[in-house]
Structures are given as structure tokens and as C-alpha cells.
Design an enzyme around this catalytic site. Sequence first.
Site, PDB file in Angstrom:
ATOM      1  N   LYS A 196      56.217  77.129  41.742  1.00  0.00           N
ATOM      2  CA  LYS A 196      54.940  76.559  42.167  1.00  0.00           C
ATOM      3  C   LYS A 196      53.864  77.621  42.349  1.00  0.00           C
ATOM      4  O   LYS A 196      52.673  77.317  42.249  1.00  0.00           O
ATOM      5  CB  LYS A 196      55.107  75.793  43.490  1.00  0.00           C
ATOM      6  CG  LYS A 196      56.120  74.662  43.439  1.00  0.00           C
ATOM      7  CD  LYS A 196      55.727  73.589  42.455  1.00  0.00           C
ATOM      8  CE  LYS A 196      54.539  72.777  42.892  1.00  0.00           C
ATOM      9  NZ  LYS A 196      54.251  71.636  41.993  1.00  0.00           N
ATOM     10  N   ASP A 321      46.575  88.308  56.929  1.00  0.00           N
ATOM     11  CA  ASP A 321      46.285  87.934  55.537  1.00  0.00           C
ATOM     12  C   ASP A 321      45.819  86.480  55.505  1.00  0.00           C
ATOM     13  O   ASP A 321      46.259  85.688  54.673  1.00  0.00           O
ATOM     14  CB  ASP A 321      47.520  88.139  54.656  1.00  0.00           C
ATOM     15  CG  ASP A 321      47.174  88.112  53.167  1.00  0.00           C
ATOM     16  OD1 ASP A 321      45.987  88.286  52.828  1.00  0.00           O
ATOM     17  OD2 ASP A 321      48.081  87.911  52.346  1.00  0.00           O
TER      18      ASP A 321
END
Length: 512
Positions: A196, A321
Site C-alpha cells: 500500500k 515527523d
Amino acid sequence: MSASWLTLAVLCATLGAGPGHGEAETRECIYYNANWELEKTNQSGVERCEGEKDKRLHCYASWRNNSGSIELVKKGCWLDDFNCYDRQECVATEENPQVFFCCCEGNYCNEKFTHLPEVTGPEVIYEPPPPTPSLLNILVYSLLPIAVLSVAILLAFWMYRHRKPPYGHVDINEDPGPPPPSPLVGLKPLQLLEIKARGRFGCVWKAQLMNDYVAVKIFPIQDKQSWQSEREIFNTPGMKHENLLQFIAAEKRGTNLETELWLITAFHDKGSLTDYLKGNIISWNELCHVAETMARGLSYLHEDVPWCKGEGHKPAIAHRDFKSKNVLLKNDLTAVLADFGLAVRFEPGKPPGDTHGQVGTRRYMAPEVLEGAINFQRDAFLRIDMYAMGLVLWELVSRCRAVDGPVDEYMLPFEEEIGQHPSLEDLQEVVVHKKMRPVFKDHWLKHPGLAQLCVTIEECWDHDAEARLSAGCVEERIAQIRKSVNGTTSDCLVSIVTSVTNVDLPPKESSI
């Protein structure tokens, strides 16, 4: 001497019937998928099995028994599995599982399937014949069970050492780590379906664990440190939260150079916020729901909880992040924070660990990170996350259809100014020296809710880190704005603005 020769003959005869004995070649299996419409596959037919040259292939079937009514779930090819060896019939032996599962060898062997639980009955005692047994009979009856048992043990040990089990745990002695939170994962059929996403440290697969879909993030062995870091964050007390990605297990698969490091988590079919915004325009209510649940997740991550639901102390955690790619969406568009490979914990009396300054995705780096002028304290790292949140909120606003006016194609923050692949120098020039931020379109400010949200965004990405809002404050702001626009008044609202440039902004709140 004759007894020794007899023992040797028995052992040789037993070894001659090694693991290949009784193996049936499997080329094709009966195929069926009860979820064929959802998964966009054929409902039934014949599946041709393909696999590695030195691996065996099998057929399988899975079904449910609803009060005597058999409901077929899936049939098809199965990968090399020791539990399926030399089985010509598809027979499930578990006592009463939720989903029955069987596998076998041989073409179309899964056409018929049955459930035959193992029954432990009284021990059958062998009565020797009345005549006095000869020496030969005594030797055979005495040595044959021992020989068979010895060979079985040796064979099992050899196979354990020389093959990569498809569904078991593999331990690495130098770093055993904590036990996985779900030891049953290794006992259930887990099959990788499709890739994915690909990221900095590996790839993410959609996989099937029994009847559920899960996500499997696979790290190569050289990225072991990132896998360990993310596993430790997931195992931190208090990490179970509706807006944080659900952790299932961490496993090591394979041996030597083939070792892979797996993180198994919940799977969210809508994917990341980035992917969703690329293909969808969102309404005002959808924007508020995504933004509020995203802020709630980051607020909880940043929070220090002394005693969390009986699990112990949950320290404050900085994500480091934060970006739209690391925000996943549930089916109802509830936001879920993911990818904690760079996250850092702040525990009282302990150093925070790896706190290198310039980590994360360049485009979302705060000015102080781009300058290399970070204060290595907890509050400084939390404020860096808040700068990135401001950029993600801008992405949401840019794809909202709340007002009359064009909704542009999806663009990343600063993509219009410096393109899709900016260098560190490009960002330093734009963000640090020119103090630029993504542009607010004029027609956004005609909507009272979007106008207030733009004020909140500006306070998230403020150049002065200490002036940035906290995640908890952003969550409260968005809830108040939504209620105001939807007809509920609140004395705590920031003033509705009609222009970001000519308005008296409310006092800026510290991130702490």
C-alpha cells in the site's frame, strides 16, 4: 551382533520414508471468495498456484458454522506450511474456532472440507498373543517406537533450523526485546496481500489475519534501529488511544540475511490524509472532524499522564515527523496518528534518547530546525510538532468547499513556491530568511469558520516557537469554531475575522 544389525535396518527403513514421502503435487486449487464484491475479485473458479521453486504449495478452505449452517468464507492456494504437509484431505481439527481453517496437498483437494476435532479417548492396550513372543518380536516392539520417535525429533529439529516458517516467530538472540503483545498472531494464518505504501524505512503491506485486514510494516534488517524505536514507542504505557494507530504485534521473520522486521497494526482502508485530499474535496463539517480528532491525537501524544488506565506512567512524546502522510483516516474520517519511528519520549530523570536536530521531512521542518538552532528540551520538540500541524491544517483548508470559489488541485505546503522536491537550502531561504508561509486565498476569508481557522493556523506556524499554540488549545479552538458556525454561540471564541492581514489577533498562547 544380530540385534545391532536389526536396529540399523529398522532405522534405515524409517529414515527412507523422509519428508518427501506422500507429498502430492499441487498445481491448482478450487477458488472462492465471499467478499468478492468488496475486494473486486472473482467469486469462484480455479486458482493456479505459484510459489518459490523449493517451497511446497497447498490448497486451503475457511468457513463458519452458524448453528449448523455452513457459511463458506474463502478457498484458494496456500503458501508453504508444515501443518499442511502430506494431507490429502482438507480437515479442520480445532475444537470450536470462530472460523474453521484447513489445508491440504493435491490438485483440487479443497473441493471438499470437513471438521474432525481431535478426540482423546481411553488408552488402547495391546494384548500380546497367547504364545510366548520370540526374541525377534520383542526387539521389533521395543526398538521400533524408539526409532520412530528419534527420527521424528531429528526431522522436526532439522526442519526448524533449515526452513523459514511462514507463520511463526523467529527469535534473534542478541536482542530478544519484550514479548509481543499478541502471541496468538504467530499461530494464525497471516497472508500479505498487496503493497500500500513505501517509505523511508520500508514498505507497508495490506495483509489478512483470519477475517480481519491488518497493516504490516516491513523493515529490512539494516533498519533495525528504526523498527526497535517504533516498537518501544508502541509499547509505552498509555499508547492505546482512539486517535493513535492501534498496535497489534512486533515480530522478526526469517534468518540471517533474509531477516525481516515486522510491525503489525490496524489497517485503515482510506489511507493517509495526503492520499485522501488528493482525490477528494471535503466539506466544512468533514474538515472540522478531521482537524479536531487530529489535534486530539497529538495533544494526547504530547501529554504527560502520571497514571494511565492502570498501565503506569505515560511520558510526553514528541512525534518529530508530523505530516499529512502520517495521519491516517478511519472510515468516518476520524484521524489516527501513525509512524512513530522518529518519536522521542521525555521521562522524568532520564535523557530523551536520540534527539538529533534535523530529522523528519524537510518540507515540514520548523524554522529553528532548518537553522539548526534547537533547544534540546521537551517543550522545544513539542513546538516543532505544532509548526507542522499548522501546515497540515492549511492542507485541509485548501481542499474545503465551504465557500463559493474554486477549490484548487491538492498541493503540498510550499509546493507552489519551491516545487515538489525542495532542497534544504530552498526551505531555509523561504521559511527562515523570507519568513514565508503557504498562502491563504481571499475567498477562504469570506467564510467565518475558515477565517477563524486561518488565525489558528498562523498561531501554529508562528516564527517564534514560544508563541505557538499547544495541540490541546488547537483542539478546543476547532471545537468552538465548529459550534459557532453551526449555530452554537460561545463566549470563549476568538473573534470572527474577515481578513487575516487587517485584524487584531487575540493574544498568542504558549505551547505549554
